[in-house]
Design a protein around this motif. Sequence first.
Motif, PDB file in Angstrom:
ATOM      1  N   ARG A  19     -24.053  19.849  -8.595  1.00  0.00           N
ATOM      2  CA  ARG A  19     -23.654  19.479  -7.237  1.00  0.00           C
ATOM      3  C   ARG A  19     -22.849  20.630  -6.655  1.00  0.00           C
ATOM      4  N   PRO A  20     -23.148  21.027  -5.433  1.00  0.00           N
ATOM      5  CA  PRO A  20     -22.387  22.135  -4.862  1.00  0.00           C
ATOM      6  C   PRO A  20     -20.946  21.731  -4.560  1.00  0.00           C
ATOM      7  N   THR A  21     -20.058  22.663  -4.796  1.00  0.00           N
ATOM      8  CA  THR A  21     -18.657  22.524  -4.433  1.00  0.00           C
ATOM      9  C   THR A  21     -18.436  23.307  -3.138  1.00  0.00           C
ATOM     10  N   PRO A  22     -17.276  23.197  -2.528  1.00  0.00           N
ATOM     11  CA  PRO A  22     -17.012  24.044  -1.357  1.00  0.00           C
ATOM     12  C   PRO A  22     -17.173  25.532  -1.673  1.00  0.00           C
ATOM     13  N   ALA A  23     -16.756  25.947  -2.858  1.00  0.00           N
ATOM     14  CA  ALA A  23     -16.911  27.361  -3.229  1.00  0.00           C
ATOM     15  C   ALA A  23     -18.383  27.753  -3.332  1.00  0.00           C
ATOM     16  N   HIS A  24     -19.219  26.883  -3.918  1.00  0.00           N
ATOM     17  CA  HIS A  24     -20.664  27.157  -3.983  1.00  0.00           C
ATOM     18  C   HIS A  24     -21.226  27.307  -2.577  1.00  0.00           C
ATOM     19  N   LEU A  25     -20.857  26.379  -1.699  1.00  0.00           N
ATOM     20  CA  LEU A  25     -21.386  26.399  -0.338  1.00  0.00           C
ATOM     21  C   LEU A  25     -20.937  27.645   0.409  1.00  0.00           C
ATOM     22  N   ARG A  26     -19.675  28.022   0.261  1.00  0.00           N
ATOM     23  CA  ARG A  26     -19.174  29.222   0.935  1.00  0.00           C
ATOM     24  C   ARG A  26     -19.942  30.454   0.474  1.00  0.00           C
ATOM     25  N   LYS A  27     -20.093  30.599  -0.833  1.00  0.00           N
ATOM     26  CA  LYS A  27     -20.791  31.766  -1.383  1.00  0.00           C
ATOM     27  C   LYS A  27     -22.245  31.807  -0.912  1.00  0.00           C
ATOM     28  N   ALA A  28     -22.916  30.657  -0.966  1.00  0.00           N
ATOM     29  CA  ALA A  28     -24.323  30.605  -0.549  1.00  0.00           C
ATOM     30  C   ALA A  28     -24.464  30.930   0.933  1.00  0.00           C
ATOM     31  N   ALA A  29     -23.573  30.403   1.772  1.00  0.00           N
ATOM     32  CA  ALA A  29     -23.634  30.673   3.209  1.00  0.00           C
ATOM     33  C   ALA A  29     -23.325  32.134   3.504  1.00  0.00           C
ATOM     34  N   GLU A  30     -22.385  32.716   2.766  1.00  0.00           N
ATOM     35  CA  GLU A  30     -22.063  34.136   2.963  1.00  0.00           C
ATOM     36  C   GLU A  30     -23.240  35.027   2.590  1.00  0.00           C
ATOM     37  N   LEU A  31     -23.965  34.677   1.536  1.00  0.00           N
ATOM     38  CA  LEU A  31     -25.149  35.456   1.156  1.00  0.00           C
ATOM     39  C   LEU A  31     -26.234  35.367   2.222  1.00  0.00           C
ATOM     40  N   VAL A  32     -26.440  34.176   2.770  1.00  0.00           N
ATOM     41  CA  VAL A  32     -27.417  34.008   3.848  1.00  0.00           C
ATOM     42  C   VAL A  32     -27.001  34.838   5.058  1.00  0.00           C
ATOM     43  N   MET A  79     -11.357  16.115   2.837  1.00  0.00           N
ATOM     44  CA  MET A  79     -11.111  17.136   1.813  1.00  0.00           C
ATOM     45  C   MET A  79     -11.995  18.376   2.014  1.00  0.00           C
ATOM     46  N   TRP A  80     -13.243  18.159   2.386  1.00  0.00           N
ATOM     47  CA  TRP A  80     -14.179  19.276   2.543  1.00  0.00           C
ATOM     48  C   TRP A  80     -13.989  20.042   3.850  1.00  0.00           C
ATOM     49  N   GLU A  81     -13.686  19.359   4.921  1.00  0.00           N
ATOM     50  CA  GLU A  81     -13.707  20.003   6.238  1.00  0.00           C
ATOM     51  C   GLU A  81     -12.863  21.273   6.331  1.00  0.00           C
ATOM     52  N   PRO A  82     -11.603  21.295   5.905  1.00  0.00           N
ATOM     53  CA  PRO A  82     -10.849  22.545   6.053  1.00  0.00           C
ATOM     54  C   PRO A  82     -11.362  23.680   5.166  1.00  0.00           C
ATOM     55  N   LEU A  83     -12.163  23.348   4.177  1.00  0.00           N
ATOM     56  CA  LEU A  83     -12.670  24.359   3.250  1.00  0.00           C
ATOM     57  C   LEU A  83     -13.964  25.019   3.710  1.00  0.00           C
ATOM     58  N   VAL A  84     -14.713  24.337   4.588  1.00  0.00           N
ATOM     59  CA  VAL A  84     -16.014  24.880   4.992  1.00  0.00           C
ATOM     60  C   VAL A  84     -16.260  24.862   6.502  1.00  0.00           C
ATOM     61  N   ALA A  85     -15.343  24.328   7.278  1.00  0.00           N
ATOM     62  CA  ALA A  85     -15.579  24.155   8.714  1.00  0.00           C
ATOM     63  C   ALA A  85     -15.763  25.476   9.463  1.00  0.00           C
ATOM     64  N   ASP A  86     -15.260  26.575   8.926  1.00  0.00           N
ATOM     65  CA  ASP A  86     -15.388  27.864   9.607  1.00  0.00           C
ATOM     66  C   ASP A  86     -16.759  28.513   9.398  1.00  0.00           C
ATOM     67  N   LEU A  87     -17.579  27.954   8.517  1.00  0.00           N
ATOM     68  CA  LEU A  87     -18.907  28.518   8.275  1.00  0.00           C
ATOM     69  C   LEU A  87     -19.839  28.244   9.452  1.00  0.00           C
ATOM     70  N   ASP A  88     -20.782  29.143   9.648  1.00  0.00           N
ATOM     71  CA  ASP A  88     -21.838  28.921  10.621  1.00  0.00           C
ATOM     72  C   ASP A  88     -22.761  27.822  10.088  1.00  0.00           C
ATOM     73  N   TYR A  89     -23.090  26.864  10.931  1.00  0.00           N
ATOM     74  CA  TYR A  89     -23.885  25.719  10.491  1.00  0.00           C
ATOM     75  C   TYR A  89     -25.241  26.140   9.924  1.00  0.00           C
ATOM     76  N   GLU A  90     -25.953  27.013  10.613  1.00  0.00           N
ATOM     77  CA  GLU A  90     -27.277  27.439  10.136  1.00  0.00           C
ATOM     78  C   GLU A  90     -27.173  28.170   8.798  1.00  0.00           C
ATOM     79  N   ASP A  91     -26.151  29.012   8.652  1.00  0.00           N
ATOM     80  CA  ASP A  91     -25.948  29.702   7.377  1.00  0.00           C
ATOM     81  C   ASP A  91     -25.638  28.700   6.271  1.00  0.00           C
ATOM     82  N   ALA A  92     -24.816  27.703   6.597  1.00  0.00           N
ATOM     83  CA  ALA A  92     -24.440  26.694   5.604  1.00  0.00           C
ATOM     84  C   ALA A  92     -25.650  25.871   5.162  1.00  0.00           C
ATOM     85  N   ILE A  93     -26.489  25.479   6.104  1.00  0.00           N
ATOM     86  CA  ILE A  93     -27.693  24.701   5.759  1.00  0.00           C
ATOM     87  C   ILE A  93     -28.629  25.525   4.887  1.00  0.00           C
TER      88      ILE A  93
END
Length: 115
Positions: A55-68, A28-42
């Motif tokens: 708990r972070p959702t895919p949307a939380h993770l995407r937004k946080a990684a984009e800000l990084v 469920m998660w992979e297609p939603l976040v797989a395009d993110l850079d790993y270091e940015d996502a971490i």
Amino acid sequence: MIAEDFVKLMSRMSILDGRDVDQMTLEMWEPLVADLDYEDAIEGLNNHYRSDVRRPTPAHLRKAAELVHRDRLYADVRTHEQCIPHRHSLRDEPGSCRDHHADGERDDRCVNGCY
């Protein structure tokens, strides 16, 4: 990010917030976040856990990684001598024209018409 990094990312979330990460969760998660850079996502995930109790959702993770990612891109744009046109915006964010042209004057090196 590659599949191995994605599994490490999900394992990190499992350890930090106690979620069950089974095959269905991964699928469920992979297609939603797989395009993110790993270091940015971490780093984004770390920032999320530092400031949010949910708990972070895919949307939380995407937004946080984009800000990084944005912060990393703008980190070296501090003065108009380092002005890089494709990094400009009219907003008052780090690296924007208004950020490094504090006097409000448009610099000739700002060739993209940003100000």
